[in-house]
Scaffold this motif. Sequence first.
Motif, PDB file in Angstrom:
ATOM      1  N   SER A  23      73.444  57.124  64.714  1.00  0.00           N
ATOM      2  CA  SER A  23      74.101  58.304  64.185  1.00  0.00           C
ATOM      3  C   SER A  23      73.866  58.375  62.674  1.00  0.00           C
ATOM      4  CB  SER A  23      75.603  58.251  64.472  1.00  0.00           C
ATOM      5  OG  SER A  23      76.233  59.403  63.967  1.00  0.00           O
ATOM      6  N   VAL A  24      73.477  59.547  62.200  1.00  0.00           N
ATOM      7  CA  VAL A  24      73.288  59.766  60.769  1.00  0.00           C
ATOM      8  C   VAL A  24      74.012  61.057  60.381  1.00  0.00           C
ATOM      9  CG1 VAL A  24      71.071  58.574  60.671  1.00  0.00           C
ATOM     10  CG2 VAL A  24      71.114  61.034  60.988  1.00  0.00           C
ATOM     11  N   THR A  25      74.324  61.174  59.109  1.00  0.00           N
ATOM     12  CA  THR A  25      74.957  62.379  58.579  1.00  0.00           C
ATOM     13  C   THR A  25      74.029  63.015  57.563  1.00  0.00           C
ATOM     14  OG1 THR A  25      77.169  61.471  58.906  1.00  0.00           O
ATOM     15  CG2 THR A  25      76.959  63.306  57.349  1.00  0.00           C
ATOM     16  N   ILE A  26      73.732  64.293  57.760  1.00  0.00           N
ATOM     17  CA  ILE A  26      72.895  65.051  56.836  1.00  0.00           C
ATOM     18  C   ILE A  26      73.802  65.994  56.047  1.00  0.00           C
ATOM     19  CG2 ILE A  26      70.964  66.654  56.611  1.00  0.00           C
ATOM     20  CD1 ILE A  26      70.001  65.662  59.378  1.00  0.00           C
ATOM     21  N   GLU A  27      73.767  65.875  54.722  1.00  0.00           N
ATOM     22  CA  GLU A  27      74.529  66.785  53.865  1.00  0.00           C
ATOM     23  C   GLU A  27      73.693  68.048  53.673  1.00  0.00           C
ATOM     24  OE1 GLU A  27      75.406  64.645  50.296  1.00  0.00           O
ATOM     25  OE2 GLU A  27      76.672  63.185  51.349  1.00  0.00           O
ATOM     26  N   VAL A  28      74.267  69.200  54.015  1.00  0.00           N
ATOM     27  CA  VAL A  28      73.512  70.449  54.075  1.00  0.00           C
ATOM     28  C   VAL A  28      74.118  71.505  53.160  1.00  0.00           C
ATOM     29  CG1 VAL A  28      72.832  72.335  55.620  1.00  0.00           C
ATOM     30  CG2 VAL A  28      72.773  69.969  56.436  1.00  0.00           C
TER      31      VAL A  28
ATOM     32  N   GLU B  65      68.972  73.547  53.131  1.00  0.00           N
ATOM     33  CA  GLU B  65      68.364  72.307  52.669  1.00  0.00           C
ATOM     34  C   GLU B  65      69.346  71.188  52.956  1.00  0.00           C
ATOM     35  OE1 GLU B  65      67.567  72.443  48.484  1.00  0.00           O
ATOM     36  OE2 GLU B  65      69.681  72.620  47.943  1.00  0.00           O
ATOM     37  N   GLY B  66      68.803  70.008  53.244  1.00  0.00           N
ATOM     38  CA  GLY B  66      69.665  68.885  53.574  1.00  0.00           C
ATOM     39  C   GLY B  66      69.079  67.578  53.098  1.00  0.00           C
ATOM     40  N   GLU B  67      69.938  66.577  53.027  1.00  0.00           N
ATOM     41  CA  GLU B  67      69.495  65.260  52.568  1.00  0.00           C
ATOM     42  C   GLU B  67      70.313  64.180  53.278  1.00  0.00           C
ATOM     43  OE1 GLU B  67      69.426  62.833  48.366  1.00  0.00           O
ATOM     44  OE2 GLU B  67      68.835  64.940  48.338  1.00  0.00           O
ATOM     45  N   THR B  68      69.637  63.088  53.605  1.00  0.00           N
ATOM     46  CA  THR B  68      70.299  61.908  54.144  1.00  0.00           C
ATOM     47  C   THR B  68      69.514  60.682  53.693  1.00  0.00           C
ATOM     48  OG1 THR B  68      71.291  60.933  56.134  1.00  0.00           O
ATOM     49  CG2 THR B  68      69.058  61.837  56.366  1.00  0.00           C
TER      50      THR B  68
ATOM     51  N   LYS C 211      65.024  58.016  51.568  1.00  0.00           N
ATOM     52  CA  LYS C 211      65.721  59.296  51.512  1.00  0.00           C
ATOM     53  C   LYS C 211      64.897  60.332  52.271  1.00  0.00           C
ATOM     54  CE  LYS C 211      67.926  58.598  47.045  1.00  0.00           C
ATOM     55  NZ  LYS C 211      68.075  59.097  45.664  1.00  0.00           N
ATOM     56  N   LEU C 212      65.572  61.103  53.102  1.00  0.00           N
ATOM     57  CA  LEU C 212      64.938  62.209  53.805  1.00  0.00           C
ATOM     58  C   LEU C 212      65.461  63.500  53.200  1.00  0.00           C
ATOM     59  CD1 LEU C 212      65.292  60.954  57.487  1.00  0.00           C
ATOM     60  CD2 LEU C 212      63.253  60.891  56.059  1.00  0.00           C
ATOM     61  N   LYS C 213      64.548  64.377  52.812  1.00  0.00           N
ATOM     62  CA  LYS C 213      64.897  65.678  52.242  1.00  0.00           C
ATOM     63  C   LYS C 213      64.317  66.759  53.147  1.00  0.00           C
ATOM     64  CE  LYS C 213      65.478  64.022  47.597  1.00  0.00           C
ATOM     65  NZ  LYS C 213      65.277  64.295  46.191  1.00  0.00           N
ATOM     66  N   LEU C 214      65.194  67.633  53.605  1.00  0.00           N
ATOM     67  CA  LEU C 214      64.827  68.603  54.629  1.00  0.00           C
ATOM     68  C   LEU C 214      64.988  70.021  54.102  1.00  0.00           C
ATOM     69  CD1 LEU C 214      67.144  66.803  57.137  1.00  0.00           C
ATOM     70  CD2 LEU C 214      64.719  66.361  56.865  1.00  0.00           C
ATOM     71  N   HIS C 215      64.021  70.853  54.408  1.00  0.00           N
ATOM     72  CA  HIS C 215      64.081  72.286  54.083  1.00  0.00           C
ATOM     73  C   HIS C 215      63.788  73.028  55.381  1.00  0.00           C
ATOM     74  CE1 HIS C 215      64.218  71.413  49.798  1.00  0.00           C
ATOM     75  NE2 HIS C 215      63.361  70.441  50.084  1.00  0.00           N
ATOM     76  N   VAL C 216      64.730  73.851  55.807  1.00  0.00           N
ATOM     77  CA  VAL C 216      64.623  74.506  57.103  1.00  0.00           C
ATOM     78  C   VAL C 216      64.849  76.005  56.945  1.00  0.00           C
ATOM     79  CG1 VAL C 216      65.694  74.731  59.375  1.00  0.00           C
ATOM     80  CG2 VAL C 216      65.352  72.475  58.390  1.00  0.00           C
ATOM     81  N   GLU C 217      63.895  76.782  57.439  1.00  0.00           N
ATOM     82  CA  GLU C 217      64.074  78.224  57.524  1.00  0.00           C
ATOM     83  C   GLU C 217      63.897  78.609  58.989  1.00  0.00           C
ATOM     84  OE1 GLU C 217      61.534  82.018  56.085  1.00  0.00           O
ATOM     85  OE2 GLU C 217      62.232  80.719  54.469  1.00  0.00           O
ATOM     86  N   GLY C 218      64.916  79.249  59.541  1.00  0.00           N
ATOM     87  CA  GLY C 218      64.877  79.624  60.943  1.00  0.00           C
ATOM     88  C   GLY C 218      64.700  81.108  61.129  1.00  0.00           C
ATOM     89  N   ILE C 219      63.969  81.472  62.190  1.00  0.00           N
ATOM     90  CA  ILE C 219      63.769  82.877  62.554  1.00  0.00           C
ATOM     91  C   ILE C 219      64.639  83.174  63.764  1.00  0.00           C
ATOM     92  CG2 ILE C 219      62.092  84.623  63.245  1.00  0.00           C
ATOM     93  CD1 ILE C 219      59.901  82.758  62.091  1.00  0.00           C
ATOM     94  N   LYS C 220      65.500  84.166  63.635  1.00  0.00           N
ATOM     95  CA  LYS C 220      66.402  84.541  64.732  1.00  0.00           C
ATOM     96  C   LYS C 220      65.613  85.031  65.928  1.00  0.00           C
ATOM     97  CE  LYS C 220      70.559  87.341  65.375  1.00  0.00           C
ATOM     98  NZ  LYS C 220      71.463  88.250  64.679  1.00  0.00           N
ATOM     99  N   GLN C 221      65.984  84.541  67.112  1.00  0.00           N
ATOM    100  CA  GLN C 221      65.298  84.904  68.348  1.00  0.00           C
ATOM    101  C   GLN C 221      65.988  86.067  69.042  1.00  0.00           C
ATOM    102  OE1 GLN C 221      62.224  83.064  69.178  1.00  0.00           O
ATOM    103  NE2 GLN C 221      62.776  82.958  67.008  1.00  0.00           N
TER     104      GLN C 221
END
Length: 191
Positions: free
Chosen positions: A134-139, A157-160, A181-191
Amino acid sequence: MKKTLLGLVLGSVALASLPAMADKYVIDTKGAHASINFEIQHLGYSWLTGRFNEFSGEFNYDPKDVAASKINVTINTNSVDSNHAERDKHLRSDDFLNVAKFPTATFVSTKIVQDDGEEFDIIGDLTLNGVTKSVTIEVDKIGEGKDPWGGYRVGFEGETEIRLKDFNIKQDLGPASQSVKLKLHVEGIKQ
């Protein structure tokens, strides 16, 4: 007529009392509007950075009920890229990611907790190198709205930070390099 009107009113009330459904989004990897990056100290003197070039995922998101949101992501671990071919070959070996045995890593959310406004924590199961923890990503939510092509997007954007030994990564890189450190950038397209 009265029965029909009564039926419509009762049906409307029943529909209005149902909880809102979270919208489904696909992470925009085709347009390169998402990234999974990492950084780890090199001997305590500098930072080594890299990314995973191939991944996919989707999420459900309801800004009015963030706790009802969910996300799942699959990463091709063979796509690790630290901008150095020999190092990437070593990262793919059983000293690190062991891609021959574990060609994918996954993250599946189990709980989302809103912190403040558009900040929240995503708690979930990260499976990497055959180990699930289990991990926690701060978003932070970056924004949302219509795009120029008639679609609708939302971005975060998120980081853990994860400890290498927790995921059975045996290579000891020294005391300054026990976690990544993991740095995440997510852009989602609505379906």
